[in-house]
Design a protein around this motif. Structure first.
Motif, mmCIF file in Angstrom:
data_model
loop_
_atom_site.group_PDB
_atom_site.id
_atom_site.type_symbol
_atom_site.label_atom_id
_atom_site.label_comp_id
_atom_site.label_asym_id
_atom_site.label_seq_id
_atom_site.Cartn_x
_atom_site.Cartn_y
_atom_site.Cartn_z
ATOM 1 N N VAL A 48 -10.436 -3.113 -5.325
ATOM 2 C CA VAL A 48 -9.426 -3.608 -4.390
ATOM 3 C C VAL A 48 -8.163 -2.769 -4.513
ATOM 4 O O VAL A 48 -7.752 -2.408 -5.616
ATOM 5 C CB VAL A 48 -9.110 -5.104 -4.667
ATOM 6 N N THR A 49 -7.578 -2.471 -3.360
ATOM 7 C CA THR A 49 -6.318 -1.747 -3.296
ATOM 8 C C THR A 49 -5.375 -2.525 -2.390
ATOM 9 O O THR A 49 -5.761 -2.956 -1.313
ATOM 10 C CB THR A 49 -6.524 -0.331 -2.715
ATOM 11 N N ILE A 50 -4.138 -2.698 -2.837
ATOM 12 C CA ILE A 50 -3.094 -3.290 -2.001
ATOM 13 C C ILE A 50 -1.996 -2.241 -1.870
ATOM 14 O O ILE A 50 -1.390 -1.838 -2.865
ATOM 15 C CB ILE A 50 -2.531 -4.599 -2.599
ATOM 16 N N SER A 51 -1.776 -1.778 -0.634
ATOM 17 C CA SER A 51 -0.751 -0.767 -0.348
ATOM 18 C C SER A 51 0.405 -1.452 0.369
ATOM 19 O O SER A 51 0.203 -2.086 1.407
ATOM 20 C CB SER A 51 -1.331 0.336 0.535
ATOM 21 N N TYR A 52 1.600 -1.311 -0.180
ATOM 22 C CA TYR A 52 2.745 -2.039 0.357
ATOM 23 C C TYR A 52 4.037 -1.279 0.068
ATOM 24 O O TYR A 52 4.064 -0.373 -0.749
ATOM 25 C CB TYR A 52 2.820 -3.439 -0.254
ATOM 26 N N SER A 53 5.094 -1.653 0.751
ATOM 27 C CA SER A 53 6.424 -1.144 0.439
ATOM 28 C C SER A 53 7.139 -2.227 -0.350
ATOM 29 O O SER A 53 7.088 -3.405 0.007
ATOM 30 C CB SER A 53 7.190 -0.805 1.715
ATOM 31 N N SER A 54 7.801 -1.815 -1.423
ATOM 32 C CA SER A 54 8.346 -2.745 -2.405
ATOM 33 C C SER A 54 9.869 -2.904 -2.273
ATOM 34 O O SER A 54 10.627 -2.129 -2.844
ATOM 35 C CB SER A 54 7.988 -2.234 -3.806
ATOM 36 N N PRO A 55 10.318 -3.930 -1.530
ATOM 37 C CA PRO A 55 11.766 -4.143 -1.417
ATOM 38 C C PRO A 55 12.348 -4.698 -2.715
ATOM 39 O O PRO A 55 11.633 -5.246 -3.541
ATOM 40 C CB PRO A 55 11.873 -5.159 -0.285
ATOM 41 N N ALA A 56 13.670 -4.557 -2.855
ATOM 42 C CA ALA A 56 14.381 -5.075 -4.027
ATOM 43 C C ALA A 56 15.203 -6.299 -3.641
ATOM 44 O O ALA A 56 15.568 -6.479 -2.478
ATOM 45 C CB ALA A 56 15.296 -3.994 -4.597
ATOM 46 N N ALA A 77 7.655 -4.617 2.861
ATOM 47 C CA ALA A 77 8.656 -4.033 3.764
ATOM 48 C C ALA A 77 7.989 -2.918 4.565
ATOM 49 O O ALA A 77 6.858 -2.531 4.288
ATOM 50 C CB ALA A 77 9.827 -3.480 2.957
ATOM 51 N N ASN A 78 8.703 -2.423 5.562
ATOM 52 C CA ASN A 78 8.242 -1.305 6.396
ATOM 53 C C ASN A 78 6.931 -1.627 7.111
ATOM 54 O O ASN A 78 6.858 -2.604 7.826
ATOM 55 C CB ASN A 78 8.168 -0.013 5.576
ATOM 56 N N GLU A 79 5.892 -0.831 6.880
ATOM 57 C CA GLU A 79 4.599 -1.083 7.526
ATOM 58 C C GLU A 79 3.989 -2.380 6.981
ATOM 59 O O GLU A 79 4.334 -2.825 5.896
ATOM 60 C CB GLU A 79 3.611 0.070 7.249
ATOM 61 N N ALA A 80 3.070 -2.949 7.736
ATOM 62 C CA ALA A 80 2.376 -4.145 7.260
ATOM 63 C C ALA A 80 1.603 -3.793 5.978
ATOM 64 O O ALA A 80 1.043 -2.705 5.855
ATOM 65 C CB ALA A 80 1.417 -4.665 8.330
ATOM 66 N N THR A 81 1.584 -4.714 5.028
ATOM 67 C CA THR A 81 0.860 -4.532 3.770
ATOM 68 C C THR A 81 -0.636 -4.434 4.050
ATOM 69 O O THR A 81 -1.165 -5.148 4.893
ATOM 70 C CB THR A 81 1.174 -5.709 2.824
ATOM 71 N N ILE A 82 -1.322 -3.539 3.333
ATOM 72 C CA ILE A 82 -2.764 -3.318 3.529
ATOM 73 C C ILE A 82 -3.534 -3.794 2.299
ATOM 74 O O ILE A 82 -3.213 -3.432 1.169
ATOM 75 C CB ILE A 82 -3.073 -1.821 3.776
ATOM 76 N N PHE A 83 -4.559 -4.602 2.541
ATOM 77 C CA PHE A 83 -5.483 -5.072 1.502
ATOM 78 C C PHE A 83 -6.831 -4.448 1.819
ATOM 79 O O PHE A 83 -7.332 -4.600 2.928
ATOM 80 C CB PHE A 83 -5.592 -6.601 1.539
#
Length: 179
Positions: A48-56, A77-83
């Motif tokens: 499994v891979t979760i690709s996301y933008s990590s806001p603070a 954040a940014n693009e929709a998170t991908i699972f």
């Protein structure tokens, strides 16, 4: 005559240098305030891979304000998170086929909806601030119970374990368990 030719050559060289700097400057992307991050692991034998933008957090109130309750959120954040999973998974008796999904959430004070959506590659929100999620493309929706996290998390983080994944941000943990 030679002077004029020399001037033309010098001007052409200067023009080429200026244009090349402009072209190369366009190719360099500025660093994002919410950097792209990837969590990798195995859930019940599936990669499994979760690709996301990590806001603070940056001193903001996250839950109920920056991320409103009862509205679909892009889970990053940014693009929709991908699972992405390379094998089918079972989540609370429901099947999630192998594949790539946008991961959305509907946060609530006492429970969250976690949504796996078949449309991928879209920006996470529209100009008006509402999400890009198309409910007609939802493949699976499960409920999760938020809880206080063991420690403060300045940046949004996903952690994958053999039994599922957990979203951690600010003082909140949202575990999503697979069975």
């Amino acid at each position: 005559m030679k002077m004029s030719s020399l001037k033309k050559t010098s001007m052409l060289a200067l023009l080429i240098m200026l244009l090349s700097q402009t072209i190369f400057a366009q190719a360099v992307k500025p660093e994002r305030t919410s950097p792209a991050t990837v969590a990798k692991g195995a859930i019940n034998g599936a990669a499994v891979t979760i690709s996301y933008s990590s806001p603070a957090v940056k001193g903001r109130k996250i839950w109920g304000e920056l991320v409103p309750y009862d509205k679909t959120w892009r889970a990053g954040a940014n693009e929709a998170t991908i699972f992405e999973t390379d094998k089918p998974l079972k989540i609370r008796g429901q099947s999630l086929p192998a594949g790539k999904y946008s991961l959305y959430a509907v946060p609530g004070e006492k429970s969250w909806k976690i949504i796996f959506n078949s449309e991928t590659g879209q920006w996470g929100i529209k100009r008006g601030g509402e999400t890009t999620a198309d409910p007609a493309k939802n493949v699976l929706t499960v409920m999760a119970k938020p809880m206080k996290s063991a420690s403060f998390n300045e940046r949004l983080t996903y952690v994958i374990s053999k039994s599922g994944f957990e979203l951690l941000w600010e003082n909140l943990a949202v575990p999503v368990n697979f069975k």
